[in-house]
Design a protein around this motif. Structure first.
Motif, PDB file in Angstrom:
ATOM      1  N   LYS A   1      48.499  25.656 -16.791  1.00  0.00           N
ATOM      2  CA  LYS A   1      47.744  24.830 -17.733  1.00  0.00           C
ATOM      3  C   LYS A   1      48.581  23.795 -18.486  1.00  0.00           C
ATOM      4  CE  LYS A   1      43.844  26.928 -16.915  1.00  0.00           C
ATOM      5  NZ  LYS A   1      42.742  26.240 -16.223  1.00  0.00           N
ATOM      6  N   ALA A   2      49.833  23.642 -18.124  1.00  0.00           N
ATOM      7  CA  ALA A   2      50.669  22.685 -18.842  1.00  0.00           C
ATOM      8  C   ALA A   2      50.111  21.278 -18.699  1.00  0.00           C
ATOM      9  CB  ALA A   2      52.105  22.723 -18.314  1.00  0.00           C
ATOM     10  N   LYS A   3      49.921  20.583 -19.824  1.00  0.00           N
ATOM     11  CA  LYS A   3      49.364  19.233 -19.791  1.00  0.00           C
ATOM     12  C   LYS A   3      50.371  18.215 -19.282  1.00  0.00           C
ATOM     13  CE  LYS A   3      46.037  20.039 -23.510  1.00  0.00           C
ATOM     14  NZ  LYS A   3      45.555  19.603 -24.854  1.00  0.00           N
ATOM     15  N   SER A   4      51.622  18.410 -19.628  1.00  0.00           N
ATOM     16  CA  SER A   4      52.659  17.498 -19.161  1.00  0.00           C
ATOM     17  C   SER A   4      53.850  18.302 -18.682  1.00  0.00           C
ATOM     18  CB  SER A   4      53.098  16.544 -20.281  1.00  0.00           C
ATOM     19  OG  SER A   4      53.642  17.269 -21.371  1.00  0.00           O
ATOM     20  N   VAL A   5      54.443  17.857 -17.625  1.00  0.00           N
ATOM     21  CA  VAL A   5      55.578  18.551 -17.034  1.00  0.00           C
ATOM     22  C   VAL A   5      56.820  17.681 -17.133  1.00  0.00           C
ATOM     23  CG1 VAL A   5      56.522  19.560 -14.929  1.00  0.00           C
ATOM     24  CG2 VAL A   5      54.085  19.805 -15.435  1.00  0.00           C
ATOM     25  N   THR A   6      57.838  18.199 -17.791  1.00  0.00           N
ATOM     26  CA  THR A   6      59.099  17.479 -17.932  1.00  0.00           C
ATOM     27  C   THR A   6      60.083  17.995 -16.891  1.00  0.00           C
ATOM     28  OG1 THR A   6      58.748  17.233 -20.313  1.00  0.00           O
ATOM     29  CG2 THR A   6      60.998  16.891 -19.478  1.00  0.00           C
TER      30      THR A   6
ATOM     31  N   SER B   1      46.827  26.673  -4.457  1.00  0.00           N
ATOM     32  CA  SER B   1      47.425  27.879  -5.044  1.00  0.00           C
ATOM     33  C   SER B   1      48.947  27.854  -4.927  1.00  0.00           C
ATOM     34  CB  SER B   1      46.867  29.136  -4.362  1.00  0.00           C
ATOM     35  OG  SER B   1      45.483  29.267  -4.579  1.00  0.00           O
ATOM     36  N   MET B   2      49.463  27.581  -3.731  1.00  0.00           N
ATOM     37  CA  MET B   2      50.913  27.541  -3.540  1.00  0.00           C
ATOM     38  C   MET B   2      51.545  26.419  -4.354  1.00  0.00           C
ATOM     39  SD  MET B   2      51.929  28.503   0.393  1.00  0.00           S
ATOM     40  CE  MET B   2      50.851  27.304   1.182  1.00  0.00           C
ATOM     41  N   LYS B   3      50.946  25.257  -4.291  1.00  0.00           N
ATOM     42  CA  LYS B   3      51.481  24.098  -5.004  1.00  0.00           C
ATOM     43  C   LYS B   3      51.530  24.366  -6.511  1.00  0.00           C
ATOM     44  CE  LYS B   3      50.615  19.096  -5.454  1.00  0.00           C
ATOM     45  NZ  LYS B   3      51.849  18.609  -4.823  1.00  0.00           N
ATOM     46  N   ASP B   4      50.484  25.009  -7.030  1.00  0.00           N
ATOM     47  CA  ASP B   4      50.423  25.292  -8.455  1.00  0.00           C
ATOM     48  C   ASP B   4      51.461  26.331  -8.867  1.00  0.00           C
ATOM     49  OD1 ASP B   4      48.798  24.809 -10.993  1.00  0.00           O
ATOM     50  OD2 ASP B   4      48.708  26.994 -10.854  1.00  0.00           O
ATOM     51  N   ILE B   5      51.646  27.357  -8.048  1.00  0.00           N
ATOM     52  CA  ILE B   5      52.669  28.374  -8.336  1.00  0.00           C
ATOM     53  C   ILE B   5      54.059  27.756  -8.308  1.00  0.00           C
ATOM     54  CG2 ILE B   5      53.818  30.425  -7.419  1.00  0.00           C
ATOM     55  CD1 ILE B   5      51.094  31.467  -6.553  1.00  0.00           C
ATOM     56  N   PHE B   6      54.358  26.978  -7.273  1.00  0.00           N
ATOM     57  CA  PHE B   6      55.677  26.357  -7.161  1.00  0.00           C
ATOM     58  C   PHE B   6      55.919  25.373  -8.307  1.00  0.00           C
ATOM     59  CE2 PHE B   6      55.655  26.943  -2.251  1.00  0.00           C
ATOM     60  CZ  PHE B   6      55.809  28.303  -2.432  1.00  0.00           C
TER      61      PHE B   6
ATOM     62  N   GLU C   1      59.233  25.950 -15.276  1.00  0.00           N
ATOM     63  CA  GLU C   1      59.841  26.981 -16.129  1.00  0.00           C
ATOM     64  C   GLU C   1      61.315  27.197 -15.846  1.00  0.00           C
ATOM     65  OE1 GLU C   1      55.734  29.612 -16.813  1.00  0.00           O
ATOM     66  OE2 GLU C   1      57.350  30.377 -15.518  1.00  0.00           O
ATOM     67  N   GLY C   2      61.836  26.504 -14.834  1.00  0.00           N
ATOM     68  CA  GLY C   2      63.263  26.618 -14.512  1.00  0.00           C
ATOM     69  C   GLY C   2      63.661  27.999 -14.042  1.00  0.00           C
TER      70      GLY C   2
END
Length: 224
Positions: free
Chosen positions: A35-40, A208-213, A219-220
């Motif tokens: 659910k992260a709105k932005s990914v750094t 599903s895979m794309k979202d998990i990866f 999250e590093g």
């Protein structure tokens, strides 16, 4: 109507039903999606990763335990696109479970060797399950009414990923769920090209895979 005409009419009805039988498929949203709105994007150190794939299938009410299944025919292509979410994998290898692994010493040793040879292991399990009773009843309804009455079959897809370090300790686990529902009815043939089960299933796998990866990357986890 004499018997000969009645037989011709019945045969024609069956032929039309078979020729014009069709199905359409829909799916639910991915449950558990990131659910992260932005990914750094972070600069992570390069690592080696071993991907361990398990494909399972179970008909609840018929199978006592999950059975090893063949991978979905386009799984490799979908995985190849999904892995692009990672930015710090310098090398990787993979292993797919087979039904006879329990009696194959060679393959069990190979699996253990690969796990210890890489910095991280991602054990990706794709489980497909349904209700045997519901599917059996649906088959009776469909065949008994020559597919005049619509009936829905459903499959639940549970995709999990356990990330472990070189010592074998699990450091993170992720789960995504989705349901595929396929409706069968004679005249649905005309809608089939727009709602195929093939493209719907691929969407479940890929998203599903794309979202998990993506979540693992964000999250590093592959730098812990």
């Amino acid at each position: 109507m004499n018997k000969r005409n009645l037989l011709r009419y019945a045969s024609l009805t069956v032929c039309i039903s078979v020729l014009f039988s069709g199905c359409i498929s829909f799916r639910s949203d991915i449950d558990g999606a990131f659910k992260a709105k932005s990914v750094t994007k972070k600069q992570l150190p390069p690592v080696s990763v071993f991907f361990h794939f398990s494909h399972l299938e179970q008909q609840l009410g018929y199978d006592a335990v999950s059975k090893i299944a063949y991978p979905y025919h386009s799984f490799r292509d979908l995985f190849g696109e999904s892995i692009k979410e990672f930015t710090n994998i310098k090398s990787f290898n993979d292993f797919t479970d087979e039904a006879n692994d329990i009696v194959s010493v060679r393959r069990r040793k190979m699996l253990d060797s690969l796990k210890s040879a890489y910095d991280y292991t991602i054990h990706l399990t794709v489980k497909k399950e349904n209700s045997f009773a519901k599917h059996f009843f649906g088959y009776i309804v469909s065949t008994g009414t020559l597919e005049v009455l619509p009936y829905a079959y459903s499959w639940d897809y549970i995709i999990t990923a356990d990330v472990s370090n070189q010592a074998g300790k699990i450091i993170q686990s992720y789960t995504r769920r989705s349901q595929l529902v396929t409706w069968n009815q004679a005249l649905l043939l005309f809608l089939y090209p727009f709602y195929t089960s093939e493209i719907t299933t691929e969407e479940i796998y890929f998203e599903s895979m794309k979202d998990i990866f993506r979540q693992i990357e964000n999250e590093g986890v592959l730098s812990m």
